[in-house]
Design a protein around this motif. Structure first.
Motif, PDB file in Angstrom:
ATOM      1  N   SER A 159     -16.025   9.787   9.331  1.00 47.47           N
ATOM      2  CA  SER A 159     -14.610  10.046   9.580  1.00 47.47           C
ATOM      3  C   SER A 159     -14.377  10.430  11.031  1.00 47.47           C
ATOM      4  N   ASP A 160     -13.125  10.456  11.420  1.00 46.77           N
ATOM      5  CA  ASP A 160     -12.765  10.840  12.776  1.00 46.77           C
ATOM      6  C   ASP A 160     -13.187  12.274  13.084  1.00 46.77           C
ATOM      7  N   GLU A 161     -13.281  13.109  12.038  1.00 50.23           N
ATOM      8  CA  GLU A 161     -13.671  14.499  12.246  1.00 50.23           C
ATOM      9  C   GLU A 161     -15.161  14.623  12.568  1.00 50.23           C
ATOM     10  N   ALA A 208      -6.105   9.049  -4.676  1.00 47.08           N
ATOM     11  CA  ALA A 208      -5.324   7.830  -4.570  1.00 47.08           C
ATOM     12  C   ALA A 208      -4.937   7.675  -3.102  1.00 47.08           C
ATOM     13  N   ASP A 209      -4.826   6.448  -2.642  1.00 50.29           N
ATOM     14  CA  ASP A 209      -4.682   6.212  -1.205  1.00 50.29           C
ATOM     15  C   ASP A 209      -3.548   7.003  -0.558  1.00 50.29           C
ATOM     16  N   ASP A 210      -2.391   7.118  -1.247  1.00 55.56           N
ATOM     17  CA  ASP A 210      -1.264   7.801  -0.624  1.00 55.56           C
ATOM     18  C   ASP A 210      -1.423   9.316  -0.628  1.00 55.56           C
ATOM     19  N   GLU A 211      -2.481   9.835  -1.280  1.00 55.48           N
ATOM     20  CA  GLU A 211      -2.691  11.274  -1.353  1.00 55.48           C
ATOM     21  C   GLU A 211      -3.592  11.796  -0.242  1.00 55.48           C
ATOM     22  N   HIS A 212      -4.361  10.901   0.391  1.00 57.91           N
ATOM     23  CA  HIS A 212      -5.276  11.373   1.434  1.00 57.91           C
ATOM     24  C   HIS A 212      -4.528  11.436   2.764  1.00 57.91           C
ATOM     25  N   ASP A 213      -3.768  12.515   2.922  1.00 55.55           N
ATOM     26  CA  ASP A 213      -2.925  12.681   4.099  1.00 55.55           C
ATOM     27  C   ASP A 213      -3.484  13.795   4.975  1.00 55.55           C
ATOM     28  N   ASP A 214      -2.710  14.214   5.954  1.00 52.54           N
ATOM     29  CA  ASP A 214      -3.163  15.246   6.882  1.00 52.54           C
ATOM     30  C   ASP A 214      -3.459  16.565   6.178  1.00 52.54           C
ATOM     31  N   VAL A 217      -6.853  16.392   4.583  1.00 56.00           N
ATOM     32  CA  VAL A 217      -7.882  16.557   5.616  1.00 56.00           C
ATOM     33  C   VAL A 217      -8.053  18.027   5.972  1.00 56.00           C
ATOM     34  N   GLU A 218      -6.960  18.767   6.031  1.00 51.78           N
ATOM     35  CA  GLU A 218      -7.057  20.197   6.324  1.00 51.78           C
ATOM     36  C   GLU A 218      -7.770  20.942   5.190  1.00 51.78           C
ATOM     37  N   GLN A 219      -7.518  20.566   3.939  1.00 51.68           N
ATOM     38  CA  GLN A 219      -8.221  21.189   2.818  1.00 51.68           C
ATOM     39  C   GLN A 219      -9.719  20.927   2.912  1.00 51.68           C
ATOM     40  N   GLU A 220     -10.084  19.695   3.273  1.00 49.50           N
ATOM     41  CA  GLU A 220     -11.502  19.367   3.434  1.00 49.50           C
ATOM     42  C   GLU A 220     -12.142  20.218   4.529  1.00 49.50           C
ATOM     43  N   ARG A 221     -11.419  20.430   5.598  1.00 47.48           N
ATOM     44  CA  ARG A 221     -11.934  21.271   6.676  1.00 47.48           C
ATOM     45  C   ARG A 221     -12.176  22.692   6.183  1.00 47.48           C
ATOM     46  N   SER A 310       2.106  27.244   9.952  1.00 49.71           N
ATOM     47  CA  SER A 310       1.085  26.300  10.394  1.00 49.71           C
ATOM     48  C   SER A 310      -0.257  26.729   9.818  1.00 49.71           C
ATOM     49  N   TYR A 311      -1.239  25.823   9.885  1.00 50.37           N
ATOM     50  CA  TYR A 311      -2.563  26.173   9.380  1.00 50.37           C
ATOM     51  C   TYR A 311      -3.210  27.257  10.230  1.00 50.37           C
TER      52      TYR A 311
END
Length: 389
Positions: A159-161, A208-214, A217-221, A310-311
């Motif tokens: 991934s980009d991260e 689902a594709d439309d669920e993998h949003d910004d 990504v923050e939750q994964e971080r 903000s995060y």
């Protein structure tokens, strides 16, 4: 109307499949049963609402989420054994670690929402039957290698991260990351290999594709950097309410206590003093009972948390003051995520309750959106308390 939701330590609560509970309803508990594999020592399979797979003697075979095949097989082997058998040193590049022999495994126990896979070594695996198709590999007391051979319909790339691998499986996007010490890489032949140091966990989440949003990504971080250490979720199985938890860290204990028809309290204990982030996913069906997701509010130890914008502001609440923020799961869905920063531990009291102003009027519609009255969720959170380690 403001409704109050109090939430717990380092926990992601996913209610994506939990409908609004009727007044006076009861949430059913999730029963753990020993599998045939434990009894007969034979290969076995698991077929849930969202996740299904088979097992061989040394691997998970054909791991599927939402009917889509993601991994052809998942194999685990201790790094010590792999180095001993192959003569390859520990300094070899991770992308060159392939053809693992694997260690013996079997489905040790099943619930309506999870299959636990035991191995002959210190590692353990768990497949969680949620819409995110969570799969975890816990290294235990020894460092492990994990090899994930992709299905014909899947492709992988870093991934980009840089610290995660994205798996594209047709209409779903999956993410592999390490919670703790280790790394995950794409091999020369396009499959995936992970290096897990002791007490670290490989985590796979599918969207689902439309669920993998910004926000995803923050939750994964948050999971990857150890800020969120468990994912608790609620679901419906065969008409019953069930609950379970996927853990991404150590040193967590939760005890649920019921204190009345409209209030449920929990005591959360952690030996570490440091606070953490809580992510609560609230389903679209749950929000039908509320005017807006923005009406949700959070309390910790009976005190209202401050809303963050903000995060970075949210994470600033760790060590300072409880904070929260609300995000929406995707543009196509009315579901929402409530992220909460619990400032410190070792023991905190949290509660879920209806709106106190409505309580004074005797209203029966004052329950927290999506959770119903506290009587309907007491069994659910008792299960959470039993399952979080």
């Amino acid at each position: 109307m403001t409704r109050t939701v109090a939430v717990v330590l380092a926990v992601l609560v996913t209610t994506a499949t939990l409908p609004v509970a009727a007044v006076g309803g009861v949430v059913g508990t999730s029963q753990t049963v020993e599998s045939d594999a434990m009894t007969n020592g034979q290969a076995d399979a698991y077929a849930g609402t969202h996740v299904a797979f088979d097992t061989a003697s040394n691997a998970i075979v054909d791991y599927r989420v939402g009917g889509q095949s993601v991994f052809e097989n998942v194999t685990v082997e201790s790094q010590r054994d792999h180095h001993s058998q192959t003569g390859i040193g520990a300094d070899v590049g991770l992308s060159a670690v392939t053809n693992l022999s694997g260690i013996g495994l079997e489905i040790a126990a099943q619930t309506e929402t999870r299959a636990e896979i035991a191995t002959e070594g210190s590692a353990s695996l768990a497949a969680h039957d949620t819409e995110r198709g969570i799969l975890t590999v816990d290294a235990g007391e020894e460092a492990q290698y994990v090899q994930l051979n992709l299905s014909e319909d899947s492709t992988a790339e870093v991934s980009d991260e840089g610290d995660r691998v994205t798996v594209d499986s047709g209409d779903r996007t999956g993410v592999l990351l390490v919670a703790g010490d280790g790394e995950v890489a794409v091999t020369d032949n396009g499959d995936v290999t992970a290096d897990l140091e002791r007490e670290s966990t490989l985590v796979f989440r599918s969207y689902a594709d439309d669920e993998h949003d910004d926000d995803a990504v923050e939750q994964e971080r948050l999971i990857a950097d150890g800020t969120a250490t468990a994912e608790v979720y609620a679901a419906e199985a065969d008409g019953d309410r069930v609950a379970d938890v996927a853990t991404y860290g150590q040193d967590i204990a939760v005890e649920a206590q019921r204190n009345g028809e409209d209030r449920l309290e929990m005591v959360v204990k952690r030996a570490q003093h440091e606070g953490t982030i809580v992510i609560v996913s609230v389903s679209e069906a749950a929000l039908e009972a509320a005017d807006s997701a923005d009406d949700l509010a959070v309390t910790v130890d009976g005190e209202a948390a401050v809303e963050a914008d903000s995060y970075s502001d949210l994470e600033g609440g760790i060590g300072e003051e409880p904070r929260y923020m609300v995000t929406h799961s995707s543009e196509a869905s009315a579901a929402a995520d409530v992220l909460v920063a619990v400032d410190h531990f070792s023991e905190r009291e949290v509660a879920i309750q209806g709106d106190t102003e409505d309580d004074a009027d005797g209203s029966e519609s004052d329950s927290v959106p999506g959770f119903g009255v506290a009587a309907a969720i007491s069994a659910l959170l008792a299960v959470v308390g039993a399952r979080i380690r």
